[in-house]
Design an enzyme around this catalytic site. Sequence first.
Site, PDB file in Angstrom:
ATOM      1  N   LYS A  62      -0.840  22.523  33.294  1.00  0.00           N
ATOM      2  CA  LYS A  62      -1.193  22.507  31.871  1.00  0.00           C
ATOM      3  C   LYS A  62      -2.073  23.702  31.521  1.00  0.00           C
ATOM      4  O   LYS A  62      -1.876  24.361  30.486  1.00  0.00           O
ATOM      5  CB  LYS A  62      -1.891  21.197  31.523  1.00  0.00           C
ATOM      6  CG  LYS A  62      -0.967  19.980  31.599  1.00  0.00           C
ATOM      7  CD  LYS A  62      -1.749  18.673  31.599  1.00  0.00           C
ATOM      8  CE  LYS A  62      -0.800  17.491  31.773  1.00  0.00           C
ATOM      9  NZ  LYS A  62      -1.500  16.204  31.922  1.00  0.00           N
ATOM     10  N   GLN A 106      -7.271  13.464  31.990  1.00  0.00           N
ATOM     11  CA  GLN A 106      -6.164  13.235  32.914  1.00  0.00           C
ATOM     12  C   GLN A 106      -6.216  11.828  33.489  1.00  0.00           C
ATOM     13  O   GLN A 106      -7.248  11.394  34.031  1.00  0.00           O
ATOM     14  CB  GLN A 106      -6.208  14.264  34.053  1.00  0.00           C
ATOM     15  CG  GLN A 106      -5.062  14.151  35.043  1.00  0.00           C
ATOM     16  CD  GLN A 106      -3.709  14.483  34.419  1.00  0.00           C
ATOM     17  OE1 GLN A 106      -3.592  15.380  33.596  1.00  0.00           O
ATOM     18  NE2 GLN A 106      -2.678  13.753  34.818  1.00  0.00           N
ATOM     19  N   ASP A 129      -3.015  13.699  23.502  1.00  0.00           N
ATOM     20  CA  ASP A 129      -2.186  12.780  24.291  1.00  0.00           C
ATOM     21  C   ASP A 129      -1.597  11.679  23.428  1.00  0.00           C
ATOM     22  O   ASP A 129      -0.713  10.942  23.874  1.00  0.00           O
ATOM     23  CB  ASP A 129      -3.017  12.160  25.415  1.00  0.00           C
ATOM     24  CG  ASP A 129      -2.494  12.496  26.795  1.00  0.00           C
ATOM     25  OD1 ASP A 129      -1.454  13.158  26.891  1.00  0.00           O
ATOM     26  OD2 ASP A 129      -3.128  12.083  27.784  1.00  0.00           O
TER      27      ASP A 129
END
Length: 307
Positions: A62, A106, A129
């Site tokens: 990422k 994460q 997200d």
Amino acid sequence: MATAPSSSADARVIDGRAVAAGVTAQVAAETVGRKPGAGIAPGLAVVLVGEARGSQVYVGAKGRKAAELGFHSIQKTLPADTGQARLLDVVAGLNEDPSIHGILVQLPLPRHLDKTPVIEAIRPEKDVDGLHPVNAGLLLAGLPGMVPCTPAGCMILIRHALGPDLAGKRAVVIGRSVLVGKPMASLLVNADCTVTVAHSRTRDLAATVRAAEIVVAAVGRAEMVRGDWIAPGATVIDVGMIRLPAPERGEGKTRLVGDVAYDEVAKVAGAITPVPGGVGPMTIAMLMANTLVAACRSIGRDAPSFG
């Protein structure tokens, strides 16, 4: 084109790497052409707790992609024994940082940490997200918000296979997680599909799946969906990524498979995503797209659309 697992398949392979490259090319062009403000680049912060190898690989990918696109990208790496209060302090600091437009924590977190208050602590407009309850509600209502990256990428792959108009299509989503299954169902409903959400307690799961023109498998069970579950010509999107032992490749070797028994299903389906090279690349591409959208919205600019 992505290299699919070997088979004598007749199905068209949906090349996730190629489609993702198109999305990131658009992100790059929009980033240059729409600079959200004088001297401001889209800012992405990724928070990693612990040193789990898989999470490190994902976070690294990422970060590299963000840097490649000219984003302002930072990574906050915290020890595995970080407490809940410390993690929430880090999120609070990123919320207040005007150079950061997107925050991603994460997952999974170490077991002693509760992910729910962490997700809820991220400002909805920075929740790239798409997991904050506000964004989940906006998606359910069909209103603009942050859409979870993997389902958003799946929708682009479905439209790549079937075209932009999905109205009236019968779709089955196998899996009801808040990460993929539930938002995927909402996206398909918002596209005027007739949607069934199937799961471990669905009676006669195979028959339910066989009635669908679109199948999205997101259960995390290796090769669960078999060829005789699929209607001829159906479009199959495999979200699963499971590593299995592969002693035939050497001691300690593994192979990556999905939720779909690829060789069987590809002989029946009209189009199918491979594993790897299908949904995976789209998740990172849509994270970049979401970050650009968040940056544009933060200064009142019209945000680009993707797919």
